[in-house]
Write a protein that holds these residues in place. Sequence first.
Motif, mmCIF file in Angstrom:
data_model
loop_
_atom_site.group_PDB
_atom_site.id
_atom_site.type_symbol
_atom_site.label_atom_id
_atom_site.label_comp_id
_atom_site.label_asym_id
_atom_site.label_seq_id
_atom_site.Cartn_x
_atom_site.Cartn_y
_atom_site.Cartn_z
ATOM 1 N N ALA A 7 -4.063 0.913 -4.681
ATOM 2 C CA ALA A 7 -4.166 0.954 -3.223
ATOM 3 C C ALA A 7 -5.557 0.517 -2.774
ATOM 4 O O ALA A 7 -5.693 -0.233 -1.800
ATOM 5 N N ALA A 40 2.164 7.801 -4.438
ATOM 6 C CA ALA A 40 1.849 8.059 -3.042
ATOM 7 C C ALA A 40 2.971 8.816 -2.361
ATOM 8 O O ALA A 40 4.141 8.639 -2.666
ATOM 9 N N PRO A 56 -4.914 13.387 -5.799
ATOM 10 C CA PRO A 56 -5.823 12.883 -6.829
ATOM 11 C C PRO A 56 -5.814 13.653 -8.148
ATOM 12 O O PRO A 56 -6.066 13.072 -9.185
ATOM 13 N N TYR A 87 0.837 -1.205 0.000
ATOM 14 C CA TYR A 87 0.000 0.000 0.000
ATOM 15 C C TYR A 87 0.872 1.256 0.000
ATOM 16 O O TYR A 87 0.630 2.193 -0.751
ATOM 17 N N LYS A 138 1.501 2.839 -6.679
ATOM 18 C CA LYS A 138 1.724 3.941 -7.619
ATOM 19 C C LYS A 138 0.466 4.751 -7.902
ATOM 20 O O LYS A 138 0.556 5.850 -8.435
ATOM 21 N N ASN A 139 -0.702 4.208 -7.574
ATOM 22 C CA ASN A 139 -1.924 4.988 -7.790
ATOM 23 C C ASN A 139 -3.010 4.554 -6.813
ATOM 24 O O ASN A 139 -2.917 3.503 -6.182
ATOM 25 N N GLN A 140 -4.021 5.377 -6.725
ATOM 26 C CA GLN A 140 -5.113 5.158 -5.782
ATOM 27 C C GLN A 140 -5.889 3.881 -6.093
ATOM 28 O O GLN A 140 -6.307 3.178 -5.178
ATOM 29 N N GLN A 166 -2.623 12.282 -10.167
ATOM 30 C CA GLN A 166 -2.298 10.871 -9.993
ATOM 31 C C GLN A 166 -0.795 10.614 -9.800
ATOM 32 O O GLN A 166 -0.229 9.689 -10.350
ATOM 33 N N GLU A 212 -0.702 9.855 1.764
ATOM 34 C CA GLU A 212 -1.640 10.892 1.314
ATOM 35 C C GLU A 212 -1.607 10.881 -0.204
ATOM 36 O O GLU A 212 -0.539 10.895 -0.809
ATOM 37 N N TRP A 213 -2.783 10.847 -0.800
ATOM 38 C CA TRP A 213 -2.865 10.778 -2.255
ATOM 39 C C TRP A 213 -3.081 12.162 -2.839
ATOM 40 O O TRP A 213 -3.745 13.006 -2.256
#
Length: 125
Positions: free
Chosen positions: A88, A119, A113, A79, A83-85, A116, A110-111
């Motif tokens: 995760a 993380a 958004p 997690y 590399k991206n939400q 992109q 913390e992302w």
Amino acid sequence: MTIVMVTKEQSDGVKQLLKTQTRETILNKHSEAKAKGIAKFWGIDGLNDLSNEKMAMLLYNPNLVTVEPSLEDHLRDAYIGAKNQDFADGLVMAATLYGINPSMFEGLVEWVPEDQEPAVEPDQA
């Protein structure tokens, strides 16, 4: 030379039991519960999954036991390195399917958004 592998939770759980009980008492209780088919005898994560042999090795020959990271440790590391939400979120769903509380992921990263980006760990922000 490694004979058996256990999770960190199992190793720590046995160490916790040894603070209040003897090796012999722990092994006897564990063996008795297994013989009776009691699935949830110990209140410590992972101990109920140990075979009698692994419990005995942890109690009497801990130098022959390799402690491996738990599934939770692997998921947490993945997690943090996601590399991206979407990836995760998939890890959180996988954890939930395995009965792991998804709150363990809260606050790890913390992302960002809008673009992109990978993380960012909170203490680096």
